[in-house]
Design a protein around this motif. Structure first.
Motif, PDB file in Angstrom:
ATOM      1  N   TYR A   7      29.496  22.671 -52.234  1.00 50.57           N
ATOM      2  CA  TYR A   7      30.757  22.692 -53.377  1.00 50.57           C
ATOM      3  C   TYR A   7      30.274  24.308 -53.373  1.00 50.57           C
ATOM      4  O   TYR A   7      29.919  24.599 -54.762  1.00 50.57           O
ATOM      5  CB  TYR A   7      30.856  22.049 -53.836  1.00 50.57           C
ATOM      6  CG  TYR A   7      31.617  20.915 -53.407  1.00 50.57           C
ATOM      7  CD1 TYR A   7      32.742  20.324 -52.575  1.00 50.57           C
ATOM      8  CD2 TYR A   7      30.600  19.724 -53.315  1.00 50.57           C
ATOM      9  CE1 TYR A   7      33.384  19.237 -51.884  1.00 50.57           C
ATOM     10  CE2 TYR A   7      31.140  18.220 -53.003  1.00 50.57           C
ATOM     11  CZ  TYR A   7      32.556  17.769 -52.194  1.00 50.57           C
ATOM     12  OH  TYR A   7      32.123  16.930 -51.608  1.00 50.57           O
ATOM     13  N   ARG A  20      37.704  18.038 -49.444  1.00 52.77           N
ATOM     14  CA  ARG A  20      36.830  17.818 -50.099  1.00 52.77           C
ATOM     15  C   ARG A  20      35.408  16.389 -49.664  1.00 52.77           C
ATOM     16  O   ARG A  20      35.825  16.502 -47.830  1.00 52.77           O
ATOM     17  CB  ARG A  20      37.103  16.979 -51.240  1.00 52.77           C
ATOM     18  CG  ARG A  20      37.008  15.590 -50.742  1.00 52.77           C
ATOM     19  CD  ARG A  20      37.970  14.375 -51.879  1.00 52.77           C
ATOM     20  NE  ARG A  20      36.886  13.890 -52.759  1.00 52.77           N
ATOM     21  CZ  ARG A  20      37.016  13.707 -53.739  1.00 52.77           C
ATOM     22  NH1 ARG A  20      38.079  14.010 -54.906  1.00 52.77           N
ATOM     23  NH2 ARG A  20      35.802  13.210 -54.715  1.00 52.77           N
ATOM     24  N   LEU A  21      34.665  16.327 -49.234  1.00 50.86           N
ATOM     25  CA  LEU A  21      33.377  15.632 -48.503  1.00 50.86           C
ATOM     26  C   LEU A  21      33.346  14.421 -48.801  1.00 50.86           C
ATOM     27  O   LEU A  21      32.618  13.926 -48.419  1.00 50.86           O
ATOM     28  CB  LEU A  21      32.055  16.570 -48.132  1.00 50.86           C
ATOM     29  CG  LEU A  21      32.221  18.180 -48.325  1.00 50.86           C
ATOM     30  CD1 LEU A  21      31.175  18.603 -48.098  1.00 50.86           C
ATOM     31  CD2 LEU A  21      32.950  18.094 -46.721  1.00 50.86           C
ATOM     32  N   ASP A  22      33.143  14.699 -50.129  1.00 45.13           N
ATOM     33  CA  ASP A  22      33.434  13.146 -50.908  1.00 45.13           C
ATOM     34  C   ASP A  22      34.341  12.131 -50.780  1.00 45.13           C
ATOM     35  O   ASP A  22      35.648  12.436 -50.627  1.00 45.13           O
ATOM     36  CB  ASP A  22      32.534  13.083 -52.354  1.00 45.13           C
ATOM     37  CG  ASP A  22      31.644  14.163 -52.280  1.00 45.13           C
ATOM     38  OD1 ASP A  22      30.480  13.075 -51.721  1.00 45.13           O
ATOM     39  OD2 ASP A  22      31.734  15.079 -52.762  1.00 45.13           O
ATOM     40  N   PRO A  23      34.480  10.478 -50.930  1.00 44.12           N
ATOM     41  CA  PRO A  23      35.611   9.304 -50.544  1.00 44.12           C
ATOM     42  C   PRO A  23      36.343   9.849 -52.467  1.00 44.12           C
ATOM     43  O   PRO A  23      35.447  10.642 -53.192  1.00 44.12           O
ATOM     44  CB  PRO A  23      35.356   8.769 -50.522  1.00 44.12           C
ATOM     45  CG  PRO A  23      33.783   8.545 -51.047  1.00 44.12           C
ATOM     46  CD  PRO A  23      33.020   9.679 -50.669  1.00 44.12           C
ATOM     47  N   HIS A  26      35.247   5.119 -54.079  1.00 46.57           N
ATOM     48  CA  HIS A  26      33.628   4.608 -53.804  1.00 46.57           C
ATOM     49  C   HIS A  26      33.540   3.573 -52.973  1.00 46.57           C
ATOM     50  O   HIS A  26      32.375   3.060 -52.360  1.00 46.57           O
ATOM     51  CB  HIS A  26      32.962   5.712 -54.529  1.00 46.57           C
ATOM     52  CG  HIS A  26      32.776   7.478 -54.622  1.00 46.57           C
ATOM     53  ND1 HIS A  26      32.098   8.342 -54.089  1.00 46.57           N
ATOM     54  CD2 HIS A  26      34.080   8.175 -56.051  1.00 46.57           C
ATOM     55  CE1 HIS A  26      32.634   9.724 -54.654  1.00 46.57           C
ATOM     56  NE2 HIS A  26      33.031   9.282 -55.294  1.00 46.57           N
ATOM     57  N   HIS A 155      29.662  20.871 -62.126  1.00 41.83           N
ATOM     58  CA  HIS A 155      28.745  21.488 -60.598  1.00 41.83           C
ATOM     59  C   HIS A 155      27.907  22.571 -60.348  1.00 41.83           C
ATOM     60  O   HIS A 155      27.031  23.061 -60.495  1.00 41.83           O
ATOM     61  CB  HIS A 155      29.612  21.277 -59.121  1.00 41.83           C
ATOM     62  CG  HIS A 155      28.467  21.800 -57.957  1.00 41.83           C
ATOM     63  ND1 HIS A 155      28.447  20.957 -57.537  1.00 41.83           N
ATOM     64  CD2 HIS A 155      28.925  23.129 -57.066  1.00 41.83           C
ATOM     65  CE1 HIS A 155      27.481  21.334 -56.287  1.00 41.83           C
ATOM     66  NE2 HIS A 155      28.130  22.580 -56.312  1.00 41.83           N
ATOM     67  N   ARG A 162      27.417  16.085 -57.014  1.00 38.02           N
ATOM     68  CA  ARG A 162      28.732  15.156 -56.238  1.00 38.02           C
ATOM     69  C   ARG A 162      30.311  15.239 -57.029  1.00 38.02           C
ATOM     70  O   ARG A 162      29.925  14.951 -57.565  1.00 38.02           O
ATOM     71  CB  ARG A 162      28.511  13.933 -54.768  1.00 38.02           C
ATOM     72  CG  ARG A 162      27.219  13.732 -54.198  1.00 38.02           C
ATOM     73  CD  ARG A 162      27.454  15.095 -52.671  1.00 38.02           C
ATOM     74  NE  ARG A 162      28.079  14.635 -52.105  1.00 38.02           N
ATOM     75  CZ  ARG A 162      27.689  14.777 -50.773  1.00 38.02           C
ATOM     76  NH1 ARG A 162      26.330  14.119 -50.782  1.00 38.02           N
ATOM     77  NH2 ARG A 162      28.584  13.240 -49.885  1.00 38.02           N
ATOM     78  N   ARG A 164      31.550  12.632 -57.549  1.00 34.06           N
ATOM     79  CA  ARG A 164      32.059  10.793 -58.136  1.00 34.06           C
ATOM     80  C   ARG A 164      31.561  10.174 -59.701  1.00 34.06           C
ATOM     81  O   ARG A 164      31.222  10.432 -60.257  1.00 34.06           O
ATOM     82  CB  ARG A 164      30.165  10.436 -57.211  1.00 34.06           C
ATOM     83  CG  ARG A 164      30.658   8.930 -57.166  1.00 34.06           C
ATOM     84  CD  ARG A 164      29.243   8.452 -56.571  1.00 34.06           C
ATOM     85  NE  ARG A 164      29.140   6.426 -56.505  1.00 34.06           N
ATOM     86  CZ  ARG A 164      28.303   6.491 -55.549  1.00 34.06           C
ATOM     87  NH1 ARG A 164      27.712   6.945 -55.282  1.00 34.06           N
ATOM     88  NH2 ARG A 164      28.731   4.430 -56.161  1.00 34.06           N
ATOM     89  N   GLU A 244      40.796  12.159 -61.155  1.00 33.46           N
ATOM     90  CA  GLU A 244      39.447  12.578 -60.401  1.00 33.46           C
ATOM     91  C   GLU A 244      38.892  13.542 -60.715  1.00 33.46           C
ATOM     92  O   GLU A 244      39.992  14.168 -61.347  1.00 33.46           O
ATOM     93  CB  GLU A 244      39.379  12.424 -59.299  1.00 33.46           C
ATOM     94  CG  GLU A 244      38.613  12.104 -58.120  1.00 33.46           C
ATOM     95  CD  GLU A 244      38.350  12.966 -57.712  1.00 33.46           C
ATOM     96  OE1 GLU A 244      36.960  12.631 -57.365  1.00 33.46           O
ATOM     97  OE2 GLU A 244      38.695  13.718 -58.000  1.00 33.46           O
ATOM     98  N   SER A 269      28.081   8.562 -62.238  1.00 33.01           N
ATOM     99  CA  SER A 269      27.859   7.344 -61.457  1.00 33.01           C
ATOM    100  C   SER A 269      26.764   7.614 -61.676  1.00 33.01           C
ATOM    101  O   SER A 269      25.972   8.960 -61.722  1.00 33.01           O
ATOM    102  CB  SER A 269      27.797   7.845 -59.580  1.00 33.01           C
ATOM    103  OG  SER A 269      26.865   7.024 -58.676  1.00 33.01           O
ATOM    104  N   ASN A 272      24.751   9.882 -59.173  1.00 31.52           N
ATOM    105  CA  ASN A 272      25.317  11.424 -59.299  1.00 31.52           C
ATOM    106  C   ASN A 272      24.690  11.613 -60.209  1.00 31.52           C
ATOM    107  O   ASN A 272      25.072  13.293 -60.793  1.00 31.52           O
ATOM    108  CB  ASN A 272      26.408  11.410 -59.171  1.00 31.52           C
ATOM    109  CG  ASN A 272      27.271  12.699 -58.632  1.00 31.52           C
ATOM    110  OD1 ASN A 272      26.792  13.140 -57.609  1.00 31.52           O
ATOM    111  ND2 ASN A 272      28.442  13.127 -59.436  1.00 31.52           N
TER     112      ASN A 272
END
Length: 306
Positions: A7, A20-23, A26, A155, A162, A164, A244, A269, A272
């Motif tokens: 990112y 975004r590349l993440d769910p 999760h 980040h 990520r 999360r 989120e 997480s 993470n």
């Protein structure tokens, strides 16, 4: 975990937003339903990037936290420390960080079974406290917060790899349309919006009072608002907002006579954990970004009445 930057942001060249590349949720397969949230709530969180629970706790449960804030304002040693941010206009307390390390009552609240159960479900496993704070806006003077994604800051300035993480905000006072409630852009969490400009060293010393770096462009904000609109959940003390980590949010100055005080704690997480900041800066202090106590939270079962 590698230090690959998935990112990229805070560069000199302009970059377009991307998916975004993440769910968002999760937990996978059967684990998705192994928690207190039903499919309707999970789908709404995936769609909007937040969940609102009006009157989640009783107002009586919240009153002692407001008393603690007043006590902190009288503690000169604490108010002179870096973890207390004052309003640049009035000098009154704006934020107190690492609240779970200062207050036993706050620490217990972060491990409330009802909140922790939802967060574990959303993040797919064990979590720890990345950051905690109390935000306060006194009547007629509390400054606002610019539009931003928490993840973009965490980040680039903290090294969170990520998306999360999830924030829990609990209202200590009424949040109404006049005293600067939190505003969110539904659906904005589906995109990562890179921000322009290199991060200055020790940026946190200024950004926590008035954010200038890490703010999305007006073009991106206009496009995302045209898609999702703006919502500002409002309610009495004890109401809970889960949002989120990548959901764009902001708040206006408090122009009313009524204070607006909220508790915040950020769950990340345990899978993470923080790496080196991706924005080529020194890591921020522990009270802003927990690197040392990445231990799975256990539920607190000796709770005060709700």
């Amino acid at each position: 975990m590698s230090n690959e930057d998935l990112y990229p942001t805070r560069r000199e060249e302009d970059r377009k937003r991307f998916a975004r590349l993440d769910p968002v949720v999760h937990a996978r397969n059967q684990e998705r339903w192994a928690g207190p949230l039903g499919e309707e709530s999970l789908s709404r969180y995936e769609r909007d990037g937040f969940l609102w629970f009006e009157g989640f706790f009783s107002q009586e449960r919240m009153r002692p936290f407001f008393d603690e804030l007043n006590d902190m304002a009288k503690d000169t040693e604490l108010t002179r420390s870096d973890q207390v941010i004052t309003d640049p206009d009035s000098g009154d307390i704006r934020s107190v960080f690492a609240m779970h390390e200062i207050s036993k009552r706050f620490d217990e609240l972060t491990r409330d079974p009802r909140i922790l159960g939802m967060v574990r479900q959303l993040l797919g496993g064990d979590v720890y406290i990345h950051q905690s704070r109390i935000n306060d806006k006194f009547g007629f003077q509390g400054r606002g917060f610019e539009w931003h994604s928490d993840f973009e800051t965490w980040h680039s300035e903290d090294g969170m790899p990520r998306m999360r993480a999830v924030s829990a905000s609990i209202m200590l006072t009424d949040n109404n349309e006049f005293n600067g409630p939190l505003m969110l852009i539904p659906g904005s969490h589906h995109y990562f919006v890179p921000c322009h400009g290199k991060t200055p060293e020790n940026n946190w010393k200024d950004s926590l009072k008035s954010q200038r770096v890490g703010v999305p462009s007006q073009e991106n904000l206009r496009d995302l608002v045209s898609q999702g609109g703006i919502q500002a959940p409002k309610g009495p003390p004890g109401s809970l907002l889960l949002f989120e980590c990548n959901t764009l949010h902001a708040s206006n100055k408090n122009l009313s006579p009524w204070p607006r005080s909220n508790l915040f704690f950020v769950y990340n997480s345990v899978d993470n954990g923080l790496e080196q900041p991706y924005g080529d800066t020194e890591a921020r202090p522990h009270f802003l970004a927990n690197r040392d106590k990445v231990e799975a939270l256990s539920m607190h079962d000796n709770l005060d009445p709700l």
